[in-house]
Each structure stands twice: as C-alpha cells, then as structure tokens.
Design a protein around this motif. Structure first.
Motif, PDB file in Angstrom:
ATOM      1  N   GLU A 224      -6.610  31.743 -36.397  1.00  0.00           N
ATOM      2  CA  GLU A 224      -7.625  31.539 -37.435  1.00  0.00           C
ATOM      3  C   GLU A 224      -7.310  30.312 -38.285  1.00  0.00           C
ATOM      4  O   GLU A 224      -8.191  29.493 -38.560  1.00  0.00           O
ATOM      5  N   ALA A 225      -6.053  30.170 -38.691  1.00  0.00           N
ATOM      6  CA  ALA A 225      -5.685  29.055 -39.559  1.00  0.00           C
ATOM      7  C   ALA A 225      -5.798  27.712 -38.853  1.00  0.00           C
ATOM      8  O   ALA A 225      -6.194  26.706 -39.454  1.00  0.00           O
ATOM      9  N   VAL A 226      -5.472  27.689 -37.566  1.00  0.00           N
ATOM     10  CA  VAL A 226      -5.478  26.436 -36.813  1.00  0.00           C
ATOM     11  C   VAL A 226      -6.887  26.002 -36.421  1.00  0.00           C
ATOM     12  O   VAL A 226      -7.212  24.814 -36.440  1.00  0.00           O
ATOM     13  N   ASN A 227      -7.743  26.959 -36.108  1.00  0.00           N
ATOM     14  CA  ASN A 227      -9.047  26.622 -35.522  1.00  0.00           C
ATOM     15  C   ASN A 227     -10.236  26.792 -36.460  1.00  0.00           C
ATOM     16  O   ASN A 227     -11.354  26.421 -36.095  1.00  0.00           O
ATOM     17  N   THR A 228     -10.027  27.332 -37.648  1.00  0.00           N
ATOM     18  CA  THR A 228     -11.137  27.553 -38.575  1.00  0.00           C
ATOM     19  C   THR A 228     -11.130  26.502 -39.677  1.00  0.00           C
ATOM     20  O   THR A 228     -10.120  26.338 -40.369  1.00  0.00           O
ATOM     21  N   PRO A 229     -12.238  25.760 -39.872  1.00  0.00           N
ATOM     22  CA  PRO A 229     -12.301  24.775 -40.960  1.00  0.00           C
ATOM     23  C   PRO A 229     -12.010  25.441 -42.305  1.00  0.00           C
ATOM     24  O   PRO A 229     -12.442  26.562 -42.562  1.00  0.00           O
ATOM     25  N   SER A 230     -11.272  24.752 -43.153  1.00  0.00           N
ATOM     26  CA  SER A 230     -10.892  25.312 -44.450  1.00  0.00           C
ATOM     27  C   SER A 230     -10.556  24.186 -45.413  1.00  0.00           C
ATOM     28  O   SER A 230     -10.688  22.997 -45.096  1.00  0.00           O
ATOM     29  N   LEU A 231     -10.095  24.556 -46.614  1.00  0.00           N
ATOM     30  CA  LEU A 231      -9.682  23.563 -47.595  1.00  0.00           C
ATOM     31  C   LEU A 231      -8.539  22.700 -47.087  1.00  0.00           C
ATOM     32  O   LEU A 231      -8.295  21.600 -47.594  1.00  0.00           O
ATOM     33  N   LEU A 232      -7.833  23.195 -46.071  1.00  0.00           N
ATOM     34  CA  LEU A 232      -6.711  22.453 -45.510  1.00  0.00           C
ATOM     35  C   LEU A 232      -7.161  21.114 -44.934  1.00  0.00           C
ATOM     36  O   LEU A 232      -6.380  20.170 -44.880  1.00  0.00           O
ATOM     37  N   ASP A 233      -8.418  21.027 -44.519  1.00  0.00           N
ATOM     38  CA  ASP A 233      -8.920  19.796 -43.899  1.00  0.00           C
ATOM     39  C   ASP A 233      -8.928  18.614 -44.857  1.00  0.00           C
ATOM     40  O   ASP A 233      -9.049  17.463 -44.426  1.00  0.00           O
ATOM     41  N   ASP A 234      -8.824  18.886 -46.166  1.00  0.00           N
ATOM     42  CA  ASP A 234      -8.735  17.790 -47.123  1.00  0.00           C
ATOM     43  C   ASP A 234      -7.378  17.103 -47.064  1.00  0.00           C
ATOM     44  O   ASP A 234      -7.218  16.004 -47.601  1.00  0.00           O
ATOM     45  N   TYR A 235      -6.417  17.746 -46.408  1.00  0.00           N
ATOM     46  CA  TYR A 235      -5.048  17.240 -46.434  1.00  0.00           C
ATOM     47  C   TYR A 235      -4.467  16.922 -45.062  1.00  0.00           C
ATOM     48  O   TYR A 235      -3.598  16.056 -44.953  1.00  0.00           O
ATOM     49  N   ILE A 236      -4.917  17.623 -44.043  1.00  0.00           N
ATOM     50  CA  ILE A 236      -4.292  17.446 -42.735  1.00  0.00           C
ATOM     51  C   ILE A 236      -5.298  16.970 -41.696  1.00  0.00           C
ATOM     52  O   ILE A 236      -6.508  17.115 -41.849  1.00  0.00           O
ATOM     53  N   ASP A 237      -4.741  16.414 -40.635  1.00  0.00           N
ATOM     54  CA  ASP A 237      -5.528  15.993 -39.483  1.00  0.00           C
ATOM     55  C   ASP A 237      -5.601  17.188 -38.537  1.00  0.00           C
ATOM     56  O   ASP A 237      -4.656  17.476 -37.816  1.00  0.00           O
ATOM     57  N   ARG A 238      -6.734  17.889 -38.552  1.00  0.00           N
ATOM     58  CA  ARG A 238      -6.816  19.147 -37.793  1.00  0.00           C
ATOM     59  C   ARG A 238      -6.602  18.956 -36.291  1.00  0.00           C
ATOM     60  O   ARG A 238      -5.898  19.767 -35.665  1.00  0.00           O
ATOM     61  N   PRO A 239      -7.175  17.923 -35.655  1.00  0.00           N
ATOM     62  CA  PRO A 239      -6.877  17.729 -34.229  1.00  0.00           C
ATOM     63  C   PRO A 239      -5.376  17.601 -33.959  1.00  0.00           C
ATOM     64  O   PRO A 239      -4.876  18.113 -32.949  1.00  0.00           O
ATOM     65  N   ALA A 240      -4.648  16.913 -34.851  1.00  0.00           N
ATOM     66  CA  ALA A 240      -3.199  16.787 -34.675  1.00  0.00           C
ATOM     67  C   ALA A 240      -2.525  18.151 -34.796  1.00  0.00           C
ATOM     68  O   ALA A 240      -1.580  18.468 -34.061  1.00  0.00           O
ATOM     69  N   LEU A 241      -2.996  18.979 -35.734  1.00  0.00           N
ATOM     70  CA  LEU A 241      -2.463  20.330 -35.885  1.00  0.00           C
ATOM     71  C   LEU A 241      -2.727  21.158 -34.627  1.00  0.00           C
ATOM     72  O   LEU A 241      -1.848  21.891 -34.153  1.00  0.00           O
ATOM     73  N   GLN A 242      -3.924  21.041 -34.086  1.00  0.00           N
ATOM     74  CA  GLN A 242      -4.270  21.802 -32.886  1.00  0.00           C
ATOM     75  C   GLN A 242      -3.428  21.359 -31.689  1.00  0.00           C
ATOM     76  O   GLN A 242      -3.051  22.183 -30.853  1.00  0.00           O
ATOM     77  N   GLN A 243      -3.124  20.074 -31.609  1.00  0.00           N
ATOM     78  CA  GLN A 243      -2.258  19.594 -30.527  1.00  0.00           C
ATOM     79  C   GLN A 243      -0.849  20.165 -30.675  1.00  0.00           C
ATOM     80  O   GLN A 243      -0.213  20.554 -29.688  1.00  0.00           O
ATOM     81  N   THR A 244      -0.363  20.230 -31.914  1.00  0.00           N
ATOM     82  CA  THR A 244       0.958  20.804 -32.159  1.00  0.00           C
ATOM     83  C   THR A 244       0.960  22.288 -31.815  1.00  0.00           C
ATOM     84  O   THR A 244       1.931  22.810 -31.243  1.00  0.00           O
ATOM     85  N   TYR A 245      -0.121  22.966 -32.151  1.00  0.00           N
ATOM     86  CA  TYR A 245      -0.230  24.392 -31.835  1.00  0.00           C
ATOM     87  C   TYR A 245      -0.236  24.614 -30.328  1.00  0.00           C
ATOM     88  O   TYR A 245       0.399  25.557 -29.827  1.00  0.00           O
TER      89      TYR A 245
END
Length: 288
Positions: A224-245
């Motif tokens: 949920e945290a990795v794949n669901t848009p949230s306030l975290l997107d203001d700070y992190i590069d979500r595609p990079a996070l998903q690649q790490t996951y």
C-alpha cells in the motif's frame, strides 16, 4: 513483547556499547607515530584475522589506519587511498530531484562529512567522533518508542556518563590489544561471562532477519505504501521507490533495499497522521 508477557517492567539494553567502550582501531596511528612499528604491524596482522576475517590485508589496514592518518591532508590526498571519496547514501536516489536541488541536499551532506576532517590520529579522537554523531540520540529515541509500545522501560548501562568518561580516559592499548577490540570490556568480564563469549571475534548480523521479517509480516502495508499515491510524493521519487521495492522482493534478505522501503513506509504513516500548520494562517511578518 516477550518481556511484557512475563511481567518485566524494566530491561537492560546494550545499545551503544561499541561507542562507550570503542573498537580502538585508530590506536594503530598512535603506534606508528610513536615509532612502535613492530607492535603496529602485529596489531594490524591480528586485526586482519580477527576483526576483518581476512577480507582486509595486513598491509592495507596498516596503510589506511596507521600511516595515512599521520600524513598531513594536503599531502595524503595525493597518495593511494588518501583522497576521501564521498559517496551519496543510497536513500538520496529516492529524493525528488527538484527537492534535492532546492534544499542543496548533496552540498549539505558533503559539509557534514567534511566536519569530521581528517581520519582520526588517536583512538580517543575516534571514540569522540562516534560519541558526538547523531546516531546515539536517534537510536535511543527509536528504542524508547519500541519499548513504550509494550509498557516496558529500557535502560542503557553503556550510556552511563561515568562509564563513558572512564573509557574515554583510557590509553589506546585498553581499547585494542592483540587484535582484540573493546579490550577493556573483555578484561572486565573475566569470571562473569563464559570464555567463548568473552573472546568472541565477531557478532551476529540481524539485518537479514529484519529484512525477511518485514516482508513476511507487513507485506500488505508495504504494498500500500509503495504503490498508493500519498503525501510522500511531495518528497520522494515514487518510480525510484518502486524499483527499490522490486529489488527487495527479488531478494528478501537485501537489508539495504528493505531499510529504504521501511523508511518510506514510516514516513508515509507519519505524514498521514501529522497535523501541519497552513502557511496562509501565519500572521504577516512572522517567519514560520
């Protein structure tokens, strides 16, 4: 949880024993500077076997930890291994590029590294740098929060100021001797600890266990945290996070990837529950 279930209200924690007692590797620089080269070579040889398990040669240990610290930095930087290479933490790759640029993230990190200056020339200086790092308060805060969730009070004998002051006053040979690091603790525990524990060369690495347990018990939370848009997107590069996951999923013992994903999950939960002041509600002329 086990302590709470057995009615224990206070537990002793060995957190930061390494910082309080100190490995004392920089004692090699002291020995070289004093002309005690045979002793320095002997210590480096023993370190190669006991501490590094043969992964570092005697010559390399002696050069990096015994010789280079004693050479002035303007000269040492032109010698093999003398230039301090500053590599960015892996977690920086997840920070949004525009945010990293706006906050000067890389420059700030390099400035923090530069504060430590040249490699420590004494075991006492090495210990002082460890004690002054931000690692200690951070880990204490985390440990306290974990224990409080189970109504258990942790206490930290190795963080006793009197003990730390005593250990700081010791000569280098009480930190490192015969290739044995944290020597003062080994000597002090004679007759108290079993000999196989007192003279243990290494220690267990719990990181792979953390990585495997995280995915085993919190898989849904991670997804949920990795794949669901949230306030975290203001700070992190979500595609990079998903690649790490994805890297983590392919190797559930990969602590580096697990730690990054875990940090993102914790920050997501914190952002979702935190209350932030609306900047427009701040009176004119007041700096938030």
């Amino acid at each position: 949880r086990r302590a709470a279930a057995n009615g224990l209200k206070v537990v002793l924690n060995g957190l930061h024993g390494d910082y309080a007692v100190s490995h004392g590797i920089s004692y090699l620089a002291e020995l070289m500077r004093r002309g005690r080269w045979p002793t320095a070579i002997s210590e480096a040889r023993a370190l190669s076997s006991r501490v590094y398990g043969g992964s570092e040669t005697t010559r390399r240990i002696l050069w990096h930890r015994g010789v280079l610290p004693n050479i002035p930095q303007p000269i040492a930087r032109f010698l093999p291994g003398g230039r301090r290479e500053v590599s960015m933490p892996f977690t920086f790759s997840l920070v949004r590029p525009d945010l990293a640029h706006r906050t000067g993230l890389e420059d700030r990190f390099r400035a923090v590294v530069a504060e430590h200056g040249a490699p420590p020339r004494t075991a006492r200086r090495e210990q002082w740098l460890d004690l002054m790092s931000g690692t200690i308060p951070y880990n204490l805060e985390v440990a306290d929060r974990v224990a409080s969730a189970f109504s258990v009070e942790p206490r930290y004998p190795f963080c006793d100021r009197r003990l730390i002051e005593f250990c700081m006053s010791l000569p280098g040979g009480q930190r490192l001797s015969g290739g044995w690091s944290r020597m003062i603790a080994r000597r002090a525990m004679a007759g108290t600890l079993p000999e196989e524990v007192r003279w243990r060369e290494g220690k267990a690495d719990i990181n792979p266990h953390f990585a495997r347990a995280l995915i085993a018990h919190e898989h849904a939370t991670l997804e949920e945290a990795v794949n669901t848009p949230s306030l975290l997107d203001d700070y992190i590069d979500r595609p990079a996070l998903q690649q790490t996951y994805a890297r983590y999923l392919s190797n559930e013992s990969d602590y580096g990837a697990a730690a990054v994903v875990w940090s993102a999950v914790v920050m997501t939960k914190w952002l979702n529950q935190a209350t932030f002041t609306n900047a427009r509600s701040i009176p004119e002329g007041v700096t938030p």
